[in-house]
Write an enzyme that holds these catalytic residues in place. Sequence first.
Site, PDB file in Angstrom:
ATOM      1  N   HIS A  62       0.836  -1.210   0.000  1.00 59.29           N
ATOM      2  CA  HIS A  62       0.000   0.000   0.000  1.00 59.29           C
ATOM      3  C   HIS A  62       0.865   1.252   0.000  1.00 59.29           C
ATOM      4  O   HIS A  62       1.906   1.307   0.649  1.00 59.29           O
ATOM      5  CB  HIS A  62      -1.033  -0.014   1.127  1.00 59.29           C
ATOM      6  N   ASP A 164       5.919   1.864   6.962  1.00 59.26           N
ATOM      7  CA  ASP A 164       4.592   1.309   6.694  1.00 59.26           C
ATOM      8  C   ASP A 164       3.864   2.250   5.737  1.00 59.26           C
ATOM      9  O   ASP A 164       3.318   3.249   6.167  1.00 59.26           O
ATOM     10  CB  ASP A 164       3.819   1.164   8.009  1.00 59.26           C
ATOM     11  N   GLU A 194      -5.287   1.781   2.367  1.00 57.83           N
ATOM     12  CA  GLU A 194      -5.171   0.619   3.252  1.00 57.83           C
ATOM     13  C   GLU A 194      -5.425   1.030   4.692  1.00 57.83           C
ATOM     14  O   GLU A 194      -6.125   0.348   5.440  1.00 57.83           O
ATOM     15  CB  GLU A 194      -3.775  -0.007   3.120  1.00 57.83           C
ATOM     16  N   GLU A 195      -4.833   2.153   5.069  1.00 53.37           N
ATOM     17  CA  GLU A 195      -4.850   2.562   6.477  1.00 53.37           C
ATOM     18  C   GLU A 195      -6.241   2.948   6.984  1.00 53.37           C
ATOM     19  O   GLU A 195      -6.452   3.061   8.177  1.00 53.37           O
ATOM     20  CB  GLU A 195      -3.876   3.723   6.704  1.00 53.37           C
ATOM     21  N   ASP A 217       3.911  -6.045   3.401  1.00 51.25           N
ATOM     22  CA  ASP A 217       3.624  -4.981   4.373  1.00 51.25           C
ATOM     23  C   ASP A 217       4.574  -5.157   5.555  1.00 51.25           C
ATOM     24  O   ASP A 217       5.236  -6.189   5.674  1.00 51.25           O
ATOM     25  CB  ASP A 217       2.158  -5.074   4.844  1.00 51.25           C
ATOM     26  N   HIS A 304       3.464   2.891  13.081  1.00 52.75           N
ATOM     27  CA  HIS A 304       2.522   4.024  13.147  1.00 52.75           C
ATOM     28  C   HIS A 304       3.009   5.160  14.033  1.00 52.75           C
ATOM     29  O   HIS A 304       2.240   6.068  14.336  1.00 52.75           O
ATOM     30  CB  HIS A 304       1.103   3.579  13.562  1.00 52.75           C
TER      31      HIS A 304
HETATM   32 CO    CO Z   1      -0.210   0.780   8.757  1.00 47.55          CO
HETATM   33 ZN    ZN Z   2       0.842  -1.214   6.336  1.00 45.28          ZN
END
Ligand code: CO
Ligand code: ZN
Length: 331
Positions: A62, A164, A194-195, A217, A304
């Site tokens: 992503h 990420d 995606e998030e 990922d 994150h």
């Molecule tokens: Co993420």
């Molecule tokens: Zn991810």
Amino acid sequence: MDILSVLKQLNAAHGPSGDEGGVRAKIEELARPYADEIITDTLGNLIVHKKGPGPWVMLTAHMDSIGFIVTHIEKEGFLRVGRLGGVSPKEAAYSAVRFKNGVRGVFAPEEKADFGKLKLDECFVDIGAGSDEEARKLVQVGDTCVYDRSIRTCGGRVMGPYLDDRLACAVLLCALERIKEPAYNLSLVFTVQEEVGLRGARTAAWWVDPDICVVVDVTDVDDTPGSEKNGTARLGGGAAIKVMDSSIICHPEVVAKLEEIAKSQSIPIQRDIMRSGGTDAGAIQNAHYGVKTGGISIPCRYIHTPAEAADLQDAKACVLLAAAFAQGPLA
Ligand code: CO
Ligand code: ZN
């Protein structure tokens, strides 16, 4: 292509969920010399096709990221924001942020807030404006911002925001460069949103209609002091082959195939289970009548946060594994 330089270029291109355009343009530019066809679908996923015989194999990463979106501009010039994806106010506190137009600011908590239980409503973005009028000249409701921090290395480790999943985008691009003769019709899909709920992957899987899919990922680790054991992987342990996360139980044939290829090519691997947290794999396996889906995961600490950390050797192992998967026999 050098994985670190690709990662740096992607992270310089802005792009939380809903605003992946800059990142997409950069990926398209880098993929172009190795692709037979590149399309952008309705939602904005970038689908890079490399022709080959037989079944259709899809590899995804992503290209969106977590971030903030301006919802209110207060009369003193401060911004209140909503979240794009799983961003934690506590982890974001006192981080520098930047908007697409170059405006910079800091994400700050109110001084009286209980830091341990910090809520988004108790935080604001300070862009240096003295009034709402001044602030509106710089940003509008609906503008988005991301962490404003560059990618750094420390020994063989890479640190910074948005590993990420830009590190996985870099892995796919480096794999694409290595795939001289694909054993399949290959679609490398760089997904959007995606998030915020695996949204792009869902439509991309319908568009491509793959026989088999591998999602790349980052994954949670269990290698730091006081680990909650949400993950099983560790930095430096090699490419992590996904067995399960909260969105998917990977197809056993895909897990076995990846392990077999890694073994035959002496690529270091470990097994990846995330007790909580999902990936695009969860959406893709449920498309059409179901897609045999698995994942190659890059072990990552502090996911994150503005200071995610991964091991470049692990990422390189992921490149080798993805490229070998695309060139080897499925059966
Ligand atoms: Co993420
Ligand atoms: Zn991810």
